[in-house]
Every structure is written in structure tokens, then in C-alpha cells.
Write a protein that holds these residues in place. Structure first.
Motif, PDB file in Angstrom:
ATOM      1  N   VAL A 109       0.853  -1.192   0.000  1.00  0.00           N
ATOM      2  CA  VAL A 109       0.000   0.000   0.000  1.00  0.00           C
ATOM      3  C   VAL A 109       0.890   1.243   0.000  1.00  0.00           C
ATOM      4  CG1 VAL A 109      -1.875   1.234   1.135  1.00  0.00           C
ATOM      5  CG2 VAL A 109      -1.768  -1.268   1.277  1.00  0.00           C
ATOM      6  N   PRO A 110       1.167   1.820  -1.171  1.00  0.00           N
ATOM      7  CA  PRO A 110       1.954   3.057  -1.222  1.00  0.00           C
ATOM      8  C   PRO A 110       1.228   4.204  -0.516  1.00  0.00           C
ATOM      9  CG  PRO A 110       1.767   2.034  -3.396  1.00  0.00           C
ATOM     10  CD  PRO A 110       0.794   1.334  -2.505  1.00  0.00           C
ATOM     11  N   ALA A 111       1.967   5.231  -0.207  1.00  0.00           N
ATOM     12  CA  ALA A 111       1.360   6.408   0.413  1.00  0.00           C
ATOM     13  C   ALA A 111       0.311   7.011  -0.519  1.00  0.00           C
ATOM     14  CB  ALA A 111       2.439   7.441   0.730  1.00  0.00           C
ATOM     15  N   ARG A 112      -0.792   7.434   0.043  1.00  0.00           N
ATOM     16  CA  ARG A 112      -1.834   8.043  -0.774  1.00  0.00           C
ATOM     17  C   ARG A 112      -1.504   9.500  -1.050  1.00  0.00           C
ATOM     18  NH1 ARG A 112      -6.677   7.789   3.719  1.00  0.00           N
ATOM     19  NH2 ARG A 112      -5.992   9.473   5.094  1.00  0.00           N
ATOM     20  N   LEU A 113      -1.993   9.975  -2.181  1.00  0.00           N
ATOM     21  CA  LEU A 113      -1.860  11.382  -2.544  1.00  0.00           C
ATOM     22  C   LEU A 113      -3.141  12.094  -2.151  1.00  0.00           C
ATOM     23  CD1 LEU A 113      -0.616  13.827  -4.086  1.00  0.00           C
ATOM     24  CD2 LEU A 113      -1.723  12.910  -6.138  1.00  0.00           C
ATOM     25  N   VAL A 114      -3.015  13.162  -1.393  1.00  0.00           N
ATOM     26  CA  VAL A 114      -4.158  14.005  -1.053  1.00  0.00           C
ATOM     27  C   VAL A 114      -3.867  15.402  -1.585  1.00  0.00           C
ATOM     28  CG1 VAL A 114      -5.641  14.891   0.764  1.00  0.00           C
ATOM     29  CG2 VAL A 114      -4.555  12.647   1.036  1.00  0.00           C
ATOM     30  N   GLN A 115      -4.579  15.764  -2.630  1.00  0.00           N
ATOM     31  CA  GLN A 115      -4.348  17.043  -3.301  1.00  0.00           C
ATOM     32  C   GLN A 115      -5.454  18.025  -2.940  1.00  0.00           C
ATOM     33  OE1 GLN A 115      -1.809  18.179  -5.340  1.00  0.00           O
ATOM     34  NE2 GLN A 115      -2.909  20.113  -5.089  1.00  0.00           N
ATOM     35  N   PRO A 116      -5.115  19.114  -2.220  1.00  0.00           N
ATOM     36  CA  PRO A 116      -6.144  20.127  -1.935  1.00  0.00           C
ATOM     37  C   PRO A 116      -6.698  20.730  -3.228  1.00  0.00           C
ATOM     38  CG  PRO A 116      -4.194  20.456  -0.575  1.00  0.00           C
ATOM     39  CD  PRO A 116      -3.821  19.446  -1.617  1.00  0.00           C
ATOM     40  N   LEU A 117      -8.001  20.993  -3.197  1.00  0.00           N
ATOM     41  CA  LEU A 117      -8.674  21.581  -4.348  1.00  0.00           C
ATOM     42  C   LEU A 117      -9.186  22.977  -4.005  1.00  0.00           C
ATOM     43  CD1 LEU A 117     -10.828  18.500  -5.463  1.00  0.00           C
ATOM     44  CD2 LEU A 117      -8.636  19.242  -6.419  1.00  0.00           C
ATOM     45  N   GLY A 170     -11.592  25.785  -3.148  1.00  0.00           N
ATOM     46  CA  GLY A 170     -12.910  25.704  -2.525  1.00  0.00           C
ATOM     47  C   GLY A 170     -12.954  24.845  -1.290  1.00  0.00           C
ATOM     48  N   GLY A 171     -11.836  24.223  -0.924  1.00  0.00           N
ATOM     49  CA  GLY A 171     -11.795  23.468   0.326  1.00  0.00           C
ATOM     50  C   GLY A 171     -11.931  21.973   0.203  1.00  0.00           C
ATOM     51  N   GLY A 172     -12.124  21.453  -1.005  1.00  0.00           N
ATOM     52  CA  GLY A 172     -12.211  20.008  -1.199  1.00  0.00           C
ATOM     53  C   GLY A 172     -10.834  19.381  -1.348  1.00  0.00           C
ATOM     54  N   SER A 173     -10.814  18.048  -1.518  1.00  0.00           N
ATOM     55  CA  SER A 173      -9.561  17.310  -1.702  1.00  0.00           C
ATOM     56  C   SER A 173      -9.762  16.205  -2.730  1.00  0.00           C
ATOM     57  CB  SER A 173      -9.093  16.672  -0.385  1.00  0.00           C
ATOM     58  OG  SER A 173      -8.869  17.648   0.613  1.00  0.00           O
ATOM     59  N   LEU A 174      -8.707  15.942  -3.498  1.00  0.00           N
ATOM     60  CA  LEU A 174      -8.657  14.811  -4.414  1.00  0.00           C
ATOM     61  C   LEU A 174      -7.767  13.741  -3.779  1.00  0.00           C
ATOM     62  CD1 LEU A 174      -9.074  13.479  -7.265  1.00  0.00           C
ATOM     63  CD2 LEU A 174      -6.960  14.642  -7.930  1.00  0.00           C
ATOM     64  N   PHE A 175      -8.291  12.523  -3.649  1.00  0.00           N
ATOM     65  CA  PHE A 175      -7.555  11.408  -3.073  1.00  0.00           C
ATOM     66  C   PHE A 175      -7.207  10.404  -4.175  1.00  0.00           C
ATOM     67  CE2 PHE A 175      -9.532  13.241   0.539  1.00  0.00           C
ATOM     68  CZ  PHE A 175      -8.859  12.816   1.686  1.00  0.00           C
ATOM     69  N   VAL A 176      -5.943  10.032  -4.256  1.00  0.00           N
ATOM     70  CA  VAL A 176      -5.490   8.978  -5.161  1.00  0.00           C
ATOM     71  C   VAL A 176      -4.850   7.899  -4.281  1.00  0.00           C
ATOM     72  CG1 VAL A 176      -4.093   8.380  -7.162  1.00  0.00           C
ATOM     73  CG2 VAL A 176      -5.063  10.687  -6.955  1.00  0.00           C
ATOM     74  N   MET A 177      -5.476   6.712  -4.224  1.00  0.00           N
ATOM     75  CA  MET A 177      -5.097   5.703  -3.243  1.00  0.00           C
ATOM     76  C   MET A 177      -4.860   4.354  -3.921  1.00  0.00           C
ATOM     77  SD  MET A 177      -7.946   6.871  -0.393  1.00  0.00           S
ATOM     78  CE  MET A 177      -7.501   5.621   0.811  1.00  0.00           C
ATOM     79  N   PRO A 178      -3.595   3.991  -4.214  1.00  0.00           N
ATOM     80  CA  PRO A 178      -3.295   2.699  -4.836  1.00  0.00           C
ATOM     81  C   PRO A 178      -3.012   1.616  -3.788  1.00  0.00           C
ATOM     82  CG  PRO A 178      -1.341   4.063  -4.829  1.00  0.00           C
ATOM     83  CD  PRO A 178      -2.421   4.874  -4.154  1.00  0.00           C
ATOM     84  N   ALA A 179      -3.188   0.370  -4.201  1.00  0.00           N
ATOM     85  CA  ALA A 179      -2.835  -0.786  -3.368  1.00  0.00           C
ATOM     86  C   ALA A 179      -2.803  -2.009  -4.269  1.00  0.00           C
ATOM     87  CB  ALA A 179      -3.839  -0.991  -2.235  1.00  0.00           C
ATOM     88  N   THR A 238     -13.103  12.334  -4.760  1.00  0.00           N
ATOM     89  CA  THR A 238     -13.062  13.687  -4.222  1.00  0.00           C
ATOM     90  C   THR A 238     -13.827  13.709  -2.904  1.00  0.00           C
ATOM     91  OG1 THR A 238     -15.031  14.272  -5.519  1.00  0.00           O
ATOM     92  CG2 THR A 238     -12.867  14.844  -6.446  1.00  0.00           C
ATOM     93  N   TYR A 239     -13.322  14.535  -1.988  1.00  0.00           N
ATOM     94  CA  TYR A 239     -13.995  14.776  -0.711  1.00  0.00           C
ATOM     95  C   TYR A 239     -14.307  16.257  -0.650  1.00  0.00           C
ATOM     96  CZ  TYR A 239     -14.688  15.468   4.304  1.00  0.00           C
ATOM     97  OH  TYR A 239     -15.205  15.821   5.539  1.00  0.00           O
ATOM     98  N   THR A 240     -15.605  16.588  -0.569  1.00  0.00           N
ATOM     99  CA  THR A 240     -16.041  17.977  -0.653  1.00  0.00           C
ATOM    100  C   THR A 240     -16.910  18.304   0.558  1.00  0.00           C
ATOM    101  OG1 THR A 240     -16.110  17.683  -3.067  1.00  0.00           O
ATOM    102  CG2 THR A 240     -17.066  19.712  -2.176  1.00  0.00           C
ATOM    103  N   PRO A 241     -16.313  18.821   1.643  1.00  0.00           N
ATOM    104  CA  PRO A 241     -17.093  19.122   2.851  1.00  0.00           C
ATOM    105  C   PRO A 241     -18.241  20.090   2.603  1.00  0.00           C
ATOM    106  CG  PRO A 241     -14.735  19.211   3.313  1.00  0.00           C
ATOM    107  CD  PRO A 241     -14.876  19.077   1.825  1.00  0.00           C
ATOM    108  N   ALA A 242     -18.098  20.974   1.615  1.00  0.00           N
ATOM    109  CA  ALA A 242     -19.153  21.946   1.338  1.00  0.00           C
ATOM    110  C   ALA A 242     -20.450  21.288   0.883  1.00  0.00           C
ATOM    111  CB  ALA A 242     -18.679  22.945   0.277  1.00  0.00           C
ATOM    112  N   ASN A 243     -20.394  20.014   0.499  1.00  0.00           N
ATOM    113  CA  ASN A 243     -21.604  19.316   0.041  1.00  0.00           C
ATOM    114  C   ASN A 243     -22.462  18.788   1.183  1.00  0.00           C
ATOM    115  OD1 ASN A 243     -20.811  19.797  -2.557  1.00  0.00           O
ATOM    116  ND2 ASN A 243     -20.224  17.701  -3.025  1.00  0.00           N
ATOM    117  N   VAL A 244     -21.973  18.860   2.418  1.00  0.00           N
ATOM    118  CA  VAL A 244     -22.747  18.355   3.558  1.00  0.00           C
ATOM    119  C   VAL A 244     -24.102  19.066   3.609  1.00  0.00           C
ATOM    120  CG1 VAL A 244     -22.886  18.239   6.067  1.00  0.00           C
ATOM    121  CG2 VAL A 244     -20.729  17.734   4.919  1.00  0.00           C
TER     122      VAL A 244
END
Length: 304
Positions: A36-44, A46-55, A67-73
Motif C-alpha cells: 500500500v503506497p502512500a496516498r496522494l491528497v491534493q487540496p482543491l 474551494g476546500g475540497g480534496s482529491l484522493f489517489v489511493m493505490p494498493a 473527491t472529498y467535498t465538505p461543502a456538500n454536507v
């Protein structure tokens, strides 16, 4: 070349029953071929994040792209969107494309279920307190009902509509369920607790029961928090703190903000390897997420 199966949320969920997914997670932690390599978390913007997670393991390679977008709550769009792409290692073929939010919700709840199997009081079936009534609240409700036999549920959330929907879902599953306004007060009656909020602030402060098992899954960055520092320190001093993986050493906001040395806590792999230990006091299982859990879900889905 065959076209890979592109699965929607319902089709993805059908391949990931909680008990079988929990077993797949335990099997993955015993598999020496897993990487499981380290994941990439790229800030976007507007406050969201792009996650790239290989294994990968000896047979399967995956990448979760979400994508994780807290503003969508509270809005019409989910906070987590994306896919898990599954490849055959031997020939490089893309075999499955799983719905990312469904994988995330179900594998996170299944990891909590694995922890509860080994760390919660033997035979306990609730009541279960769920703090946070979104997708993770629903998946943890289902996982603990199916995997532990929980029949009694209390639900707390800042959103009255979300609480009503989750209570209704619990009753549809044949469970006793009620909404509670004060999560801290409800802790006194519930040996099982799950916190799965957006982790924008502390939601639990009460001193835990000696037999309490708490799975905290909402906070997965150093700045996020669900549990008060005093609660975390109490469990560290009087019970056990377990993390899902070593990545929690730099991600577990609840523990880091409490000033705890996360490096000293056992992870889930150690718990399974050592067969657990004699229980003393409350247990906090702090889950931050890991692409290995998505790989376990892919392996489970590939078996059909």
C-alpha cells in the motif's frame, strides 16, 4: 478485450456484504503480498480534496480515485464521489469499476466491525449510539446489526432530518431505534459507540463507561476532531487506544489534538496477530482510512 463491469452503488453494495467484507479485511492483514503506497491528497480550490489511493497484492491492483467535498454536507451531492478501479495483475486487464462512495462507506464500517469483534465486550449487542447520521452512520448501523447482532440503536446528529431518516431505516431493519438530543448523556446507556460526523468540532465529551467500545471514524486529518482531548486522554490512561494503521500517527486528529503519542498505540494488524489482550477499561478504536481496506473490498467483490 472484455469490457470491465462498471457497477453502480447498488451493484457494488451487493458484492460487499458486511460479514464477508470483514472476513476479507482480516485476511488482507495476514497477507504478506499486500503493498500500500502512500496516498496522494491534493487540496482543491474551494476546500475540497482529491484522493489517489493505490494498493496491490499478488493478484489484484486497485486505485481509488475520489473527491472529498465538505461543502456538500446537507446538500444534494454527496461529500465523497469517485470510483475504485480494479486490475488483474497478471495481464493488466481492468476487471471492475466499483462505486467509490459505496466502497468507502462499507469498508470503513467493516473495519469498525472487525475491531469490535476483537475489542468490544464479549457478546455485547448494544445499545449502539451512532453520532452522525450520514452515509457512514447508515453503514455502521447495518454492519453492527448484521455482524454483532445489535438490536437497539440511539442516533444523534445536528441534522434532525438525517436522524429521522436513519431511525426510520433502523426500524425498517427490525431494530429498536430512537433519536437522542444529548450524545454525552446517551453514552451512559450504550456500551457501543460510533462517531462518524464531518469532524468539524467535538461531539463527545463525557467520561466513557469502563466497558465502552468507541469507534471514531470521522476525523482523518490532524485538524479534524470529534472527541474531546479529555475523553481521549482518559481512555489512554484507563483503557486502550487502537489505531487502524500506522498512518494514524500523522492523521488521527482526535489523538494528536489531545497531545497523545500515537506511535505508542497498537494497530489493528497487531491486535489480530496477538489475538487481543485482556480487556481493561474502555477502548477507543481510531480509524483514519487506508487503501488496503479498499483492496480488501476489491478482493471481496472479485469473488462475487
Amino acid at each position: 478485450m472484455p469490457t470491465p463491469a462498471l457497477l453502480d452503488a447498488a451493484a457494488t453494495a451487493a458484492l460487499l456484504p458486511y460479514d464477508r467484507l470483514a472476513d476479507a479485511i482480516e485476511a488482507l492483514l495476514a497477507d504478506a503480498s499486500v503493498q500500500v503506497p502512500a496516498r496522494l491528497v491534493q487540496p482543491l480550490p474551494g476546500g475540497g480534496s482529491l484522493f489517489v489511493m493505490p494498493a496491490l497484492d499478488a493478484c489484484v491492483a486497485i486505485t481509488k480515485l475520489i473527491t472529498y467535498t465538505p461543502a456538500n454536507v446537507g446538500g444534494p451531492r454527496p461529500t465523497i464521489q469517485g470510483d475504485v478501479v480494479v486490475f488483474d495483475v497478471a495481464n493488466g486487464e481492468r476487471r471492475l469499476v466499483l462505486d467509490g462512495p459505496t466502497v468507502t462507506a462499507r469498508r470503513t464500517a467493516a473495519v469498525s466491525l472487525v475491531a469490535a469483534r476483537h475489542l468490544a465486550p464479549a457478546g455485547v449487542q448494544g445499545p449502539l449510539l451512532i453520532v452522525g447520521a450520514g452515509a457512514q452512520g447508515r453503514s455502521h448501523l447495518e454492519a453492527f446489526a448484521h455482524g454483532l447482532g445489535v438490536r437497539d440503536v440511539r442516533v444523534a446528529s445536528r441534522s434532525a432530518a438525517s436522524v429521522e431518516a436513519l431511525v426510520a431505516h433502523a426500524r425498517h431493519l427490525g431494530l429498536r431505534a430512537e433519536a437522542v438530543r444529548d450524545a454525552d448523556a446517551a453514552m451512559a446507556e450504550c456500551p457501543l459507540v460510533v462517531t462518524c460526523t464531518p469532524a468539524a468540532g467535538v461531539v463527545l465529551r463525557a467520561t466513557p463507561r469502563p466497558d465502552q467500545f468507541i469507534a471514531a471514524v470521522g476525523a482523518f486529518t490532524p485538524k479534524m476532531v470529534e472527541l474531546s482531548p479529555d475523553l481521549c486522554r482518559h481512555i489512554a490512561n484507563h483503557g486502550r487506544v487502537i489505531v487502524d494503521t500506522r498512518d494514524a500517527e500523522h492523521e488521527a486528529g482526535d489523538l494528536l489534538q489531545a497531545g497523545l503519542e500515537v506511535v505508542g498505540f497498537a494497530d489493528l494488524r497487531q491486535v489480530l496477530r496477538d489475538g487481543g489482550a485482556t480487556r481493561r477499561g474502555p477502548v477507543l478504536f481510531k480509524s483514519c482510512g487506508w487503501a488496503g481496506w479498499d483492496l480488501a473490498a476489491a478482493r471481496c467483490a472479485m469473488r462475487g
